[in-house]
Design a protein around this motif. Sequence first.
Motif, PDB file in Angstrom:
ATOM      1  N   SER A 502       0.820  -1.396   0.072  1.00 46.04           N
ATOM      2  CA  SER A 502       0.034  -0.250  -0.069  1.00 46.04           C
ATOM      3  C   SER A 502       0.705   1.271  -0.049  1.00 46.04           C
ATOM      4  O   SER A 502       0.559   2.289  -0.095  1.00 46.04           O
ATOM      5  CB  SER A 502      -0.769  -0.048   0.975  1.00 46.04           C
ATOM      6  N   SER A 503       2.043   1.267   0.584  1.00 48.89           N
ATOM      7  CA  SER A 503       3.023   2.312   0.327  1.00 48.89           C
ATOM      8  C   SER A 503       3.496   2.634  -1.345  1.00 48.89           C
ATOM      9  O   SER A 503       4.078   3.685  -1.408  1.00 48.89           O
ATOM     10  CB  SER A 503       4.280   2.067   1.456  1.00 48.89           C
ATOM     11  N   TYR A 504       3.326   1.549  -2.255  1.00 52.06           N
ATOM     12  CA  TYR A 504       3.634   1.965  -3.286  1.00 52.06           C
ATOM     13  C   TYR A 504       2.348   2.376  -4.333  1.00 52.06           C
ATOM     14  O   TYR A 504       2.498   3.378  -5.279  1.00 52.06           O
ATOM     15  CB  TYR A 504       4.387   0.687  -4.026  1.00 52.06           C
ATOM     16  N   ILE A 505       1.339   1.520  -4.154  1.00 55.16           N
ATOM     17  CA  ILE A 505       0.347   1.667  -5.084  1.00 55.16           C
ATOM     18  C   ILE A 505      -0.984   1.929  -4.197  1.00 55.16           C
ATOM     19  O   ILE A 505      -1.341   1.292  -3.128  1.00 55.16           O
ATOM     20  CB  ILE A 505      -0.203   0.371  -5.815  1.00 55.16           C
ATOM     21  N   ASP A 510     -14.086   3.496  -5.744  1.00 54.02           N
ATOM     22  CA  ASP A 510     -15.240   3.693  -6.439  1.00 54.02           C
ATOM     23  C   ASP A 510     -14.961   3.304  -8.064  1.00 54.02           C
ATOM     24  O   ASP A 510     -15.860   2.591  -8.871  1.00 54.02           O
ATOM     25  CB  ASP A 510     -15.817   4.653  -6.369  1.00 54.02           C
ATOM     26  N   THR A 511     -13.805   3.743  -8.700  1.00 53.50           N
ATOM     27  CA  THR A 511     -13.609   3.705  -9.834  1.00 53.50           C
ATOM     28  C   THR A 511     -12.687   2.534 -10.390  1.00 53.50           C
ATOM     29  O   THR A 511     -12.520   2.398 -11.589  1.00 53.50           O
ATOM     30  CB  THR A 511     -13.078   5.130 -10.439  1.00 53.50           C
ATOM     31  N   GLY A 512     -11.860   2.179  -9.501  1.00 53.66           N
ATOM     32  CA  GLY A 512     -10.845   1.146  -9.891  1.00 53.66           C
ATOM     33  C   GLY A 512      -9.769   1.789 -10.610  1.00 53.66           C
ATOM     34  O   GLY A 512      -8.686   0.881 -11.073  1.00 53.66           O
ATOM     35  N   VAL A 513      -9.536   2.963 -10.257  1.00 48.56           N
ATOM     36  CA  VAL A 513      -8.207   3.556 -11.061  1.00 48.56           C
ATOM     37  C   VAL A 513      -7.038   3.451 -10.169  1.00 48.56           C
ATOM     38  O   VAL A 513      -7.273   3.642  -8.775  1.00 48.56           O
ATOM     39  CB  VAL A 513      -8.321   5.190 -11.260  1.00 48.56           C
ATOM     40  N   LEU A 514      -5.773   3.001 -10.346  1.00 51.62           N
ATOM     41  CA  LEU A 514      -4.818   2.920  -9.508  1.00 51.62           C
ATOM     42  C   LEU A 514      -3.914   3.906  -9.626  1.00 51.62           C
ATOM     43  O   LEU A 514      -3.550   4.662 -10.850  1.00 51.62           O
ATOM     44  CB  LEU A 514      -3.996   1.745 -10.115  1.00 51.62           C
ATOM     45  N   TYR A 515      -3.143   4.429  -8.434  1.00 50.28           N
ATOM     46  CA  TYR A 515      -2.495   5.657  -8.262  1.00 50.28           C
ATOM     47  C   TYR A 515      -1.002   5.080  -7.979  1.00 50.28           C
ATOM     48  O   TYR A 515      -0.979   4.212  -7.028  1.00 50.28           O
ATOM     49  CB  TYR A 515      -2.818   6.607  -7.528  1.00 50.28           C
ATOM     50  N   ALA A 516       0.000   5.919  -8.334  1.00 53.31           N
ATOM     51  CA  ALA A 516       1.271   5.639  -8.009  1.00 53.31           C
ATOM     52  C   ALA A 516       1.821   6.683  -6.831  1.00 53.31           C
ATOM     53  O   ALA A 516       1.337   7.772  -6.750  1.00 53.31           O
ATOM     54  CB  ALA A 516       2.511   5.754  -8.955  1.00 53.31           C
ATOM     55  N   LEU A 517       1.927   5.874  -5.569  1.00 52.25           N
ATOM     56  CA  LEU A 517       2.122   6.835  -4.648  1.00 52.25           C
ATOM     57  C   LEU A 517       3.575   7.142  -4.116  1.00 52.25           C
ATOM     58  O   LEU A 517       3.919   8.155  -3.414  1.00 52.25           O
ATOM     59  CB  LEU A 517       1.909   6.207  -3.079  1.00 52.25           C
ATOM     60  N   GLN A 518       4.379   6.801  -5.145  1.00 48.55           N
ATOM     61  CA  GLN A 518       5.873   7.263  -5.267  1.00 48.55           C
ATOM     62  C   GLN A 518       6.498   7.224  -6.458  1.00 48.55           C
ATOM     63  O   GLN A 518       5.861   6.403  -7.412  1.00 48.55           O
ATOM     64  CB  GLN A 518       6.741   6.513  -4.095  1.00 48.55           C
ATOM     65  N   GLN A 524      15.955   0.115  -9.198  1.00 39.79           N
ATOM     66  CA  GLN A 524      15.655  -0.650  -8.045  1.00 39.79           C
ATOM     67  C   GLN A 524      14.787  -1.965  -8.258  1.00 39.79           C
ATOM     68  O   GLN A 524      15.098  -2.902  -7.886  1.00 39.79           O
ATOM     69  CB  GLN A 524      14.870   0.173  -7.291  1.00 39.79           C
ATOM     70  N   PHE A 525      13.712  -1.905  -9.283  1.00 41.36           N
ATOM     71  CA  PHE A 525      12.929  -3.353  -9.623  1.00 41.36           C
ATOM     72  C   PHE A 525      12.285  -2.850 -10.882  1.00 41.36           C
ATOM     73  O   PHE A 525      12.203  -1.652 -11.290  1.00 41.36           O
ATOM     74  CB  PHE A 525      11.656  -3.395  -8.418  1.00 41.36           C
ATOM     75  N   GLN A 526      11.758  -3.830 -11.595  1.00 41.74           N
ATOM     76  CA  GLN A 526      11.307  -3.888 -12.736  1.00 41.74           C
ATOM     77  C   GLN A 526       9.885  -4.237 -13.083  1.00 41.74           C
ATOM     78  O   GLN A 526       9.482  -3.910 -14.035  1.00 41.74           O
ATOM     79  CB  GLN A 526      12.336  -4.823 -14.019  1.00 41.74           C
ATOM     80  N   ASP A 527       9.539  -5.079 -12.180  1.00 36.69           N
ATOM     81  CA  ASP A 527       7.994  -5.402 -12.280  1.00 36.69           C
ATOM     82  C   ASP A 527       7.497  -5.468 -10.687  1.00 36.69           C
ATOM     83  O   ASP A 527       8.100  -5.345  -9.586  1.00 36.69           O
ATOM     84  CB  ASP A 527       7.877  -6.695 -13.003  1.00 36.69           C
ATOM     85  N   LEU A 528       6.335  -5.249 -10.720  1.00 36.21           N
ATOM     86  CA  LEU A 528       5.465  -5.442  -9.431  1.00 36.21           C
ATOM     87  C   LEU A 528       4.234  -6.152  -9.662  1.00 36.21           C
ATOM     88  O   LEU A 528       3.195  -5.973 -10.506  1.00 36.21           O
ATOM     89  CB  LEU A 528       5.040  -3.822  -8.957  1.00 36.21           C
ATOM     90  N   GLN A 529       4.034  -7.298  -8.778  1.00 37.17           N
ATOM     91  CA  GLN A 529       2.608  -8.002  -8.850  1.00 37.17           C
ATOM     92  C   GLN A 529       1.827  -7.681  -7.685  1.00 37.17           C
ATOM     93  O   GLN A 529       2.360  -7.541  -6.391  1.00 37.17           O
ATOM     94  CB  GLN A 529       3.160  -9.524  -8.895  1.00 37.17           C
ATOM     95  N   LEU A 530       0.468  -7.586  -8.116  1.00 36.93           N
ATOM     96  CA  LEU A 530      -0.443  -7.320  -7.119  1.00 36.93           C
ATOM     97  C   LEU A 530      -1.786  -7.894  -7.566  1.00 36.93           C
ATOM     98  O   LEU A 530      -2.204  -8.383  -8.871  1.00 36.93           O
ATOM     99  CB  LEU A 530      -0.482  -5.724  -6.798  1.00 36.93           C
TER     100      LEU A 530
END
Length: 827
Positions: A502-505, A510-518, A524-530
């Motif tokens: 939750s500190s990243y994304i 309500d809308t299902g839009v994802l935001y980047a928190l940083q 540092q990293f190439q992919d993120l699974q959620l």
Amino acid sequence: MAALQKLLQGRKLVLLCVLMAAQWEAGAGQIRYSVREEIDRGSFVGNIAKDLGWEPLALAERGVRIVSRGRTQLFALNPRSGSLVTADRIDREELCAQSARCLVNFNILLEDKLTVYSVEVEITDINDNAPRFGVEEPELKISETTTPGFRIPLKSAHDADVGENTLQKYELNSNDHFSLDVRIGADGNKYPELVLEHALDREEEAVHHLVLVASDGGNPVRSGTCRIRVKVLDANDNPPVFIQPEYRVSVLENVPIGTRILTVTATDTDEGYNAQVAYFQEQTPGETSEVFELKSTSGDITIIKSLDYENAKFHEIDIEAQDGPGLITRAKVIVTILDVNDNAPEFYMTSASSSIPEDSPPGTIIALFNVHDRDSGQNAFITCSLPEKLPFKLERSVDNYYRLVTTSTLDREQFSFYNITLSAKDGGNPPLSTDAHLLLQVADINDNPPIFSQMSYSAYIPENNPRGTSIFSVLAHDPDSNDNAHITYSLAEDTFQGVPLSSYISINSDTGVLYALQSFDYEQFQDLQLWVIAVDSGNPPLSSNVSLSLFLMDQNDNMPEILYPALPTDGSTGVELAPRSAEPGYLVTKVVAVDKDVGQNAWLSYCLLKASEPGLFLVGLHTGEVRIARTLLDRDALKQSLVVAVQDHGQPPLSATVTLTIAVADSIPEVLADLSSIRTPTNSNDSDLTLYLVVAVAVVSCVFLAFVIILLTLRLRHWHVSRMLQASRDRLGGIPASHFVGVDGVSTFLQTYSHEVSLTADSGKSHIIFPQPNYADTLISQENCEKKDFFSAPQSLLDDKREENPQVKYFFTTCLCYFAKINCLFS
């Protein structure tokens, strides 16, 4: 006298009752005869006396006679012989048209016992009618470009006889271009078609004369002839086509004259005159052509004579559509005459539900209603029905009451409502029916979880994204309704690199839009699974999840790092040795650099920015190898200085520079000896020039230092004012520090435009070095590698849009101009 009249009336009443009873008893048996049509009057039909078991004289004494039913009597009784004979000439075609069997029914009455016998006489057909064509000399028009095999429907012949005596075959006279083919229609009739066997040539023969002969199967054979005139025209290759090959229409027998009952339509895909369609009714023997009229231009069929259901229950009309050049096509219109039934059934809804839950069990009662018809007898016998493929059925109760019940479980997601049509039909002939409509809403229950449009999602995000940027959107669909379809989105609890996900994304619930928190860093990293979870608002709630893979895309945010030659730590400059005997292409050294980025952003190229002796050395574009470009000469200086730039291929490109010192000698001692022998002759003019330059540099340095102090003072004051306004404004912590010009900017400016002054005891050897800007902190394009002017103003100060003091800008510009003049003097 009055008593006598009452007695006579009583006898008549009794006689009528006895007669009706006798007729009822006679219905159990029937006398059947058969006779050919067209036989002479008085011809023998059957022996009634023998068939009834009476003597002819006894039969005459008992008062035998034929009971008429209002029609012309076709038969008579011979009282002497007891035989049934024809009363007149019988024409089967006039009596029964083309019915398969022609039956005449009448009754024979014995007056002494009021006994009634039913007699049925079948009129058999003889071959007394020859086939006849409606048009004896039709004219056909056909294009000369028509290909062989083309078929032209011909006007068919009609024979009023039936069975073997009716039309059996068609024959066409022998010719070189056409043949005859007979097609049997769905009604069993034979339709002749003219088949083109060989291509036509209008210039060779413009008109073809054909003879079509229609023959029946009687003995002797009768035939009819039709002379066909075929006129050859230019191309008309599409005949008219009816929308449907057979039209059916039902008409009540009390329809007034002049009523339009049907409109036939034929289309022709040709153009112009070839597409003009006219309609004709084929002239056939009988009354059908006298009852209906076909409008040649509109195709409307109207009634021109009163209909009689008892006389004819249906009519068949053969119609033709003909285009301009004369191609025709046929269709059949079947008009069914309906008997009058005055009253239609009526619905009386006793109880009805407008809504039902979708999980209601089968057998749930929806409505209770009653159906009534004001007619009587068979016309009042009512049958109720439902449309097919509906999950409902009707259960009949007493007194024409019906229950509408479900037959299976309903599914609101498949059908949210049902517009149920209840049909009630009486037993009249023809029957009349009434429809009642019942709108049933299916109430929703939460029986469907949210569904994502894909099994999994993937998104590509460029690194260094701003904080709070929307990076992706997921959408789930719930086929339920209202709260059961309201979806809330969340992310599954997880950790990444030891930190909560939750500190990243974050995701908008309500809308299902994802935001980047940083801001993400590809290095540092190439992919993120959620996992994204979608939950509806039903009771109980249902949920589903979907995997989301976020892939970072590299950006050119790392400049090349030079590994060799390494920067000296003791303040000295590394020296590379190049023998004077080296041939052109000799490898002196190699610049080695790496880039932390990937792909094109890590592709490096090398170029020579500056050399103390232009043309003496060259640098490999992709290898970084420094080689001798030409043969070394005695006049070439011992110490050579090269500035090499390393640039990546990102957009925009980043670069770094390194300064190489190359000694042209065969050994180190030789280098030292050569350096000690170099002397510069004393020149008073050079000494004076050096003094002037030192003074100028000192003055400019002082002016520039004063400018830096003033600039820092203004920036500190602006910063102090901004801090005072934070109490009434939103937080400004998210504003990048790059929006302000601070100490770092000044430090960079000083570092970029620093200078070095070296003085010796001998003023003739003094020199001033103005190094070029540090390209390790500056972007260099391919064009920059070819330019000789490396002096430029610091962009961060010249283009500062937040600076609004024109005097400061003017002062700063003046300082830069001084530096430019000094640089010109040295160059």
